[in-house]
Design a protein around this motif. Sequence first.
Motif, PDB file in Angstrom:
ATOM      1  N   LEU A  75     -14.444   1.456 -47.797  1.00  0.00           N
ATOM      2  CA  LEU A  75     -13.128   1.506 -47.752  1.00  0.00           C
ATOM      3  C   LEU A  75     -12.558   1.635 -49.018  1.00  0.00           C
ATOM      4  CD1 LEU A  75     -12.329  -1.350 -45.218  1.00  0.00           C
ATOM      5  CD2 LEU A  75     -12.351   1.025 -44.926  1.00  0.00           C
ATOM      6  N   PRO A  76     -13.032   0.784 -50.154  1.00  0.00           N
ATOM      7  CA  PRO A  76     -12.623   1.143 -51.459  1.00  0.00           C
ATOM      8  C   PRO A  76     -13.030   2.315 -52.018  1.00  0.00           C
ATOM      9  CG  PRO A  76     -14.387  -0.606 -51.507  1.00  0.00           C
ATOM     10  CD  PRO A  76     -14.058  -0.532 -50.204  1.00  0.00           C
ATOM     11  N   GLU A 100     -12.826   5.206 -58.803  1.00  0.00           N
ATOM     12  CA  GLU A 100     -14.150   5.095 -58.515  1.00  0.00           C
ATOM     13  C   GLU A 100     -14.863   4.006 -59.156  1.00  0.00           C
ATOM     14  OE1 GLU A 100     -16.815   8.167 -57.737  1.00  0.00           O
ATOM     15  OE2 GLU A 100     -15.381   9.714 -57.329  1.00  0.00           O
ATOM     16  N   ASP A 101     -14.495   3.673 -60.430  1.00  0.00           N
ATOM     17  CA  ASP A 101     -15.204   2.541 -61.241  1.00  0.00           C
ATOM     18  C   ASP A 101     -14.563   1.261 -60.435  1.00  0.00           C
ATOM     19  OD1 ASP A 101     -16.697   4.424 -62.606  1.00  0.00           O
ATOM     20  OD2 ASP A 101     -15.014   4.430 -64.125  1.00  0.00           O
ATOM     21  N   LEU A 102     -13.217   1.210 -60.208  1.00  0.00           N
ATOM     22  CA  LEU A 102     -12.401  -0.068 -59.767  1.00  0.00           C
ATOM     23  C   LEU A 102     -13.050  -0.316 -58.412  1.00  0.00           C
ATOM     24  CD1 LEU A 102      -8.895   0.730 -60.843  1.00  0.00           C
ATOM     25  CD2 LEU A 102     -10.477  -0.628 -61.975  1.00  0.00           C
ATOM     26  N   ILE A 105     -16.339  -2.238 -58.721  1.00  0.00           N
ATOM     27  CA  ILE A 105     -16.020  -3.508 -58.901  1.00  0.00           C
ATOM     28  C   ILE A 105     -15.853  -4.349 -57.542  1.00  0.00           C
ATOM     29  CG2 ILE A 105     -14.554  -5.336 -59.853  1.00  0.00           C
ATOM     30  CD1 ILE A 105     -13.929  -3.395 -62.063  1.00  0.00           C
ATOM     31  N   VAL A 106     -14.982  -3.750 -56.662  1.00  0.00           N
ATOM     32  CA  VAL A 106     -14.944  -4.242 -55.253  1.00  0.00           C
ATOM     33  C   VAL A 106     -16.202  -4.324 -54.318  1.00  0.00           C
ATOM     34  CG1 VAL A 106     -13.610  -3.891 -53.142  1.00  0.00           C
ATOM     35  CG2 VAL A 106     -12.369  -3.342 -55.380  1.00  0.00           C
ATOM     36  N   ILE A 107     -16.752  -3.225 -54.687  1.00  0.00           N
ATOM     37  CA  ILE A 107     -18.300  -3.144 -53.853  1.00  0.00           C
ATOM     38  C   ILE A 107     -19.347  -4.322 -54.322  1.00  0.00           C
ATOM     39  CG2 ILE A 107     -20.348  -1.807 -53.686  1.00  0.00           C
ATOM     40  CD1 ILE A 107     -18.458   0.536 -53.608  1.00  0.00           C
ATOM     41  N   ILE A 222     -22.284  -0.169 -62.398  1.00  0.00           N
ATOM     42  CA  ILE A 222     -20.836  -0.162 -62.652  1.00  0.00           C
ATOM     43  C   ILE A 222     -20.394  -0.533 -64.063  1.00  0.00           C
ATOM     44  CG2 ILE A 222     -18.542  -1.242 -61.968  1.00  0.00           C
ATOM     45  CD1 ILE A 222     -19.546   0.535 -59.919  1.00  0.00           C
ATOM     46  N   CYS A 223     -21.270  -1.477 -64.578  1.00  0.00           N
ATOM     47  CA  CYS A 223     -20.775  -1.826 -65.964  1.00  0.00           C
ATOM     48  C   CYS A 223     -21.122  -0.601 -66.922  1.00  0.00           C
ATOM     49  CB  CYS A 223     -21.831  -3.040 -66.655  1.00  0.00           C
ATOM     50  SG  CYS A 223     -21.432  -3.491 -68.115  1.00  0.00           S
ATOM     51  N   HIS A 224     -22.264   0.250 -66.629  1.00  0.00           N
ATOM     52  CA  HIS A 224     -22.263   1.264 -67.668  1.00  0.00           C
ATOM     53  C   HIS A 224     -21.133   2.472 -67.371  1.00  0.00           C
ATOM     54  CE1 HIS A 224     -27.136   0.692 -67.848  1.00  0.00           C
ATOM     55  NE2 HIS A 224     -26.400  -0.142 -68.456  1.00  0.00           N
TER      56      HIS A 224
END
Length: 323
Positions: A75-76, A100-102, A105-107, A222-224
Amino acid sequence: MPAVLAHAFAPHSHDSATKTDAALESSRHGLRALVISFAALMATAALQAVIVARSGSVALLGDTLHNLADALTALPLGVAFWLGRRAATRRFTYGYGRAEDLAGIVIVALIAASAALAGYQAVKRLIDPAEVRLLGLVAAAGVVGFAGNELVARYRIRVGRRIGSAALVADGLHARTDGLTSLAVVLSAAGAALGLPLADPIIGLLITIAICLVLKDAARQICHRLMDAVDPALVETAERILAGVPGVENVGAVRLRWIGHALRAEVEIAVRHDATLLQAHAVAVAAEHRLIHELPHLRAATVHADPDGPPGADHHAILSAHR
């Protein structure tokens, strides 16, 4: 002459209709992969949920929750792919690809929630053991979970690599890990069949640990991305491409960043100081063209050309105080 000089040595952009069409097409492929994988994982989780309700297996519950969380990550990501197709604006001058990066974070949050709930149920069952029923169905549900996740994993990874979406590839690897945890459910059913009542909650705890390992890897990736990290091999490839362009005397700074599932580049090259303005411009355009067509997933490049010499000359003296 000043206008020609500025054009010759200013950054060059290669934003063409072809590249825009390619970006839109990659987003369409990504959305299609998410829709199909979402339907497959939801069907798998729904079938497992029915068996959880009848069998009382916390190992299968943990696997079901993991599969459900994996399905919900579509979904996100779907929203991010949709936003990424929107054109850049004067406020969002690079477009909306970073959505996509945001979504990542949801994932990560969904994976963490599934780990917490699975761990809670497993500990609760260790404290208050209960009989696991319908062991054959529990084992069958584990096999179904493995098959569903592996099919989804292969599809997501294949599409993600084709369009350059690290988020989609990571989601595919996540699904593959889910498939392995589904096989652990089969082990819990086998343990219960052998008269080991604690096998089910222990396997549930092991699944929780597996989810946490996936969480760690997903959070790191995701941090990278949020820190604009790229694979150093991509930088080396870009430097090698630039060095092979006729007329490039030296390669300076090379900066790459992911914006969604597309790369952008900002590079510096040096050309002969006695080259004409048209020759210097041609070298810069050739370097830009080679980069875009030879560096995978690169959608846009900005090339800054500097004169290489004469000896002792400082062409950036006016900027020295700002560097």
